[in-house]
Motif scaffolding. Structure first.
Motif, short mmCIF file in Angstrom:
data_model
loop_
_atom_site.label_atom_id
_atom_site.label_comp_id
_atom_site.label_asym_id
_atom_site.label_seq_id
_atom_site.Cartn_x
_atom_site.Cartn_y
_atom_site.Cartn_z
N MET A 1 0.74 -1.21 -0.46
CA MET A 1 -0.31 -0.22 0.31
C MET A 1 0.93 1.01 -0.01
N ASP A 2 0.52 2.18 -0.18
CA ASP A 2 1.14 3.77 -0.46
C ASP A 2 1.65 4.28 0.98
N THR A 3 2.89 4.47 0.88
CA THR A 3 2.82 4.88 2.34
C THR A 3 3.20 6.78 2.77
N ASN A 4 2.99 7.72 1.05
CA ASN A 4 3.38 8.59 1.17
C ASN A 4 4.04 9.16 1.40
N LYS A 5 6.02 8.28 1.74
CA LYS A 5 7.01 9.29 2.82
C LYS A 5 7.36 10.01 1.95
N ASN A 6 7.14 10.74 0.29
CA ASN A 6 8.24 10.52 -1.03
C ASN A 6 7.28 11.22 -1.70
N VAL A 7 5.95 11.46 -2.24
CA VAL A 7 4.97 12.70 -2.88
C VAL A 7 4.83 13.55 -1.47
N GLY A 8 4.89 14.67 -1.88
CA GLY A 8 4.36 16.11 -1.01
C GLY A 8 5.56 16.41 -0.26
N LYS A 9 7.10 15.54 -0.72
CA LYS A 9 8.02 16.44 -0.26
C LYS A 9 8.98 17.33 -0.75
N PRO A 10 9.69 18.03 -0.89
CA PRO A 10 10.84 19.04 -1.85
C PRO A 10 12.08 18.59 -2.19
N ILE A 11 11.79 17.70 -2.88
CA ILE A 11 13.22 16.85 -3.22
C ILE A 11 14.12 17.71 -4.27
N SER A 12 14.78 17.50 -3.82
CA SER A 12 16.07 17.87 -4.62
C SER A 12 16.01 17.07 -6.79
N ARG A 13 16.61 17.90 -7.34
CA ARG A 13 16.61 16.87 -8.63
C ARG A 13 17.38 15.66 -8.33
N LEU A 14 16.94 14.35 -8.70
CA LEU A 14 18.09 13.33 -8.94
C LEU A 14 19.43 13.75 -9.67
#
Length: 745
Positions: A1-14
């Motif tokens: 199931m979705d944990t949404n630990k990445n979506v919505g976060k201000p992550i720098s470009r890989l």
């Protein structure tokens, strides 16, 4: 199931480190063995015929291998249809080196191929042409009598014609309590991405090519090349892992691709072709447009009539069309409307979509006309928008899947300090500067395209995804990785999103602010199917605790499947692959818009822009001292990359309002400032305080992610907000973009 630990976060470009350290390779940076260099020779006349070509001096130079032109080119496709691409408008597609006819100034007419770039460029000056010149027409303003409706068959779902009239506009306008009639125009603008258009073609033999190209659509260019040169699709591979900006200029295959491939096939050698900055002005551009508007309202500011008519430039051979006239009715309801849009065919190259095509053009005129109406009514410009606020799309008589524009207005106005505005023009000062406040509304389509994604779990328990989409600097690579990681509860470092390759599953070209809601949704669809396959495989294992459970009874986290009611019952992805005899578990799924579900809704993003300007009393120099843009675009996957996109759009709005214009000399039929010295762009000193707000806008209807695009919505309202702020500062209404300082003294 979705944990949404990445979506919505201000992550720098890989890929950020690769770009800033110079290790990211662009189309012109691939060094291959046995490489030849090509240089384009462009026409110096605007219209006519080539009578003769003398290549003797060029061919006598050391290292020159060939000079190609219409006289000795390779055999090409016969039918016009074979030259089209996924973004081609109706008409006869331009075919380089097709014959002796010159259709526009700067048309490619010869290609010099040599052992070095320097020799190819020098030899190009030694190719001599004799022309027969013809009269030409390149000025929109001087040739409005040529205007006509676009050719039949041009209309698509993405570029519809203006809607039919409603009510009786002329009567409503005549009897209106308050009315405004205006004419707005803007000049030609050219795409100037940092990366020059370039192609490196690797000749593999046996009709096989590997092509590194600057493009927004690898599959679009693959089909284009294969169709024209009679190659099998599977033998043409187009790669664009890094693209140094495009803004629409790479939606269609540009002529350097055609010429580079032609030279490689003709010589059976590897060829590189890079255009110079001046040559970047010989194709894609935003067309100049003249717009006439008449808005009518009752004494309280409620709109009773909307008339919007536009005339835009197109080429003599294609009918490029961008929706302009009907945008006002998607924002504001009125019982009486009249929308008209015509094209003026001229001896220029076909225009092409440029960030927010049609929208940025239309909203400037619409929102400045609304501002003028507000002053005439003595109503606050923001209040006038709220008086005419509509929860639905008035033009289609459908509700929007979501619309948080009211929140945009209120949040941006509060952040900006709109309530501190003295409504009287030329009433606010700061030292020797006149200070003005302006605002405007923005709207842009929430496009969604079909996209196919291959998703798999490999032997090391990691997730690999494949899709042909490009990343033109918008953060696509990062955002897709975030989405995919959360779908299977993985860390982002355990996801490998592979893209920018025509050999990978289908993606439309990257444009229209549509990729997150297209490829992103396809990732969700593929990941759901992959979860089912992983769980099914887990059920097949000996003594499996998962035999009778459903998808909602398990959690996917950190490369492991857990039973919700018994966290000790688990199986790792690595164990599943081992049980599958080391073979990857994979699926390929098509994500596509829910057309039936969405047919009763309109899809759009919205924004509100508030701007402060200072205008020097003596010099008329305008400075945008601060600006706030609030955006309603559904769920924001990555606030950092999304905010970056809106910042970039706001900067372009400043550029469009105050700087950018390509000047056409109607006597020569050519652009006279085709360089970055005289084609004005904003520099760091021109950009001051910019703020971005994302309004909360849940949207459970639009797609599985609830997302809309953010690339263009930040641009559409800015030019009008700046124009309106300049009027508030000076009391002078300027009707043409860009606005020059001498008009304000």
């Amino acid at each position: 199931m979705d944990t949404n630990k990445n979506v919505g976060k201000p992550i720098s470009r890989l890929e950020g480190k690769q770009k800033v350290t110079g290790t990211a390779k662009y189309a012109a940076e691939y060094e291959v063995d046995n490489l030849l260099y090509a240089y384009v020779v462009n026409s110096t006349i605007t219209k006519g015929k080539i009578l003769s070509i003398d290549v003797s001096k060029a061919m006598a130079l050391p290292g020159v291998v060939e000079v190609l032109s219409h006289e000795n080119r390779t055999k090409l496709a016969w039918f016009d249809l074979q030259y089209t691409d996924m973004d081609a408008p109706p008409g006869t597609v331009f075919k380089p080196f097709y014959d002796e006819n010159i259709l526009y100034n700067g048309q490619p007419i010869a290609l010099v191929v040599a052992e070095s770039f320097e020799m190819a460029r020098f030899a190009a000056t030694e190719v001599a042409f004799q022309y027969e010149e013809e009269s030409f027409k390149t000025s929109l303003k001087s040739n409005l009598d040529l205007s006509r409706p676009a050719k039949k068959g041009f209309a698509t779902a993405l570029k519809p014609p203006p809607p039919p009239p409603t009510g009786d506009f002329e009567k409503a306008y005549e009897n209106a309590a308050v009315k405004v009639e205006t004419t707005y125009s803007h000049g030609t603008e050219h795409h100037n991405p940092l990366e020059l258009f370039a192609t490196t073609t690797v000749y593999e033999g046996d009709g096989k090519l590997t092509i590194y190209d600057k493009t927004q659509g690898t599959i679009n260019n693959q089909l284009y090349v294969a169709n024209i040169f009679g190659l099998k699709y599977k033998n043409v591979r187009v790669l664009a892992p890094f693209v140094g900006g495009a803004f629409g200029s790479g939606l269609r295959p540009q002529y350097q691709l055609f010429l580079c491939v032609m030279a490689a096939l003709h010589l059976k050698r590897n060829v590189k072709l890079v255009l110079e900055r001046k040559q970047m002005f010989s194709f894609a551009h935003r067309p100049p447009t003249i717009q006439n508007l008449r808005f009518a309202s009752d004494i309280n500011g409620k709109l009773t009539g909307l008339n919007h008519s536009s005339k835009s430039e197109t080429s003599s051979f294609e009918d490029y069309f961008e929706p302009i006239a009907a945008w006002s009715h998607r924002l504001y309801p009125a019982p009486n409307t009249l929308f008209e849009q015509e094209l003026v065919p001229l001896d220029v190259y076909t225009p092409l979509d440029m960030r927010a095509p049609g929208g940025s053009t239309a909203l400037h005129a619409i929102e400045c006309t609304m501002d003028e109406l507000a002053y005439k009514l003595n109503i606050d410009p923001l209040e006038l928008r709220l008086i005419n606020y509509s929860e639905m799309d008035p033009s289609a008589k459908k509700p929007y899947t979501s619309k948080a524009l009211r929140a945009c207005y209120l949040e941006a106005a509060e952040k900006f300090g709109w309530d501190k505005r003295n409504p009287e023009p030329r009433s606010m000062e700061r030292g020797n500067k006149l200070v003005g406040y302006g605002m405007a509304t923005g709207i842009w389509d929430a496009f969604q395209f079909p996209s196919r994604v291959e998703a798999m779990i490999t032997a090391d328990g990691k997730m690999v995804l494949n899709n042909a989409v490009t990343d033109i600097g918008t953060g696509t690579f990062t955002v897709m990785t975030q989405i995919a990681a959360d779908q299977l509860g993985l860390n982002m470092e355990d996801v490998n999103f592979q893209y920018g390759d025509s050999k990978k599953p289908f993606s439309m070209f990257q444009g229209g602010s549509a990729m997150t809601s297209s490829t992103g949704v396809a990732i969700v669809v593929a990941a759901k199917e992959l979860r089912k396959k992983l769980l099914k495989k887990a059920k097949e294992m000996t003594d499996s605790p998962f035999k009778k459970v459903e998808d909602d009874q398990v959690t996917f986290k950190n490369g492991t499947i857990f039973l919700n009611n018994n966290p000790n019952a688990l199986v790792t992805f690595k164990d599943l692959i081992a049980f599958n005899k080391g073979r990857a578990i994979k699926t390929t799924n098509m994500g596509k818009p829910h057309l039936l579900k969405l047919k009763n809704y309109s899809l759009a993003t919205h924004s509100a822009s508030f701007v402060e300007v200072e205008v020097d009393k003596d010099l008329g120099v305008v400075t945008v001292t601060r600006a706030v843009t609030a955006v309603a675009a559904g769920k924001i996957i990555n606030p950092k990359t999304a905010r970056s996109q809106v910042y970039g759009s706001m900067v372009w709005g400043i550029s469009k309002a105050l700087h950018e214009e390509t000047i056409m000399d109607p006597n020569l039929g050519k652009y006279i400032n085709s360089n970055l010295g005289e084609y004005h762009l904003p520099v760091h000193a021109d950009i001051q305080q910019l703020d971005v707000i994302f309004a909360d806008e849940p949207d459970e209807l639009i797609n599985e992610l609830g997302v809309k695009g953010v690339g263009e919505i930040g641009l559409v309202g800015m030019p009008a907000a700046i124009s309106n702020a300049i009027f508030h500062a000076t009391g002078k209404r300027i009707y043409k973009l860009p606005i020059h300082f001498n008009e304000l003294i």
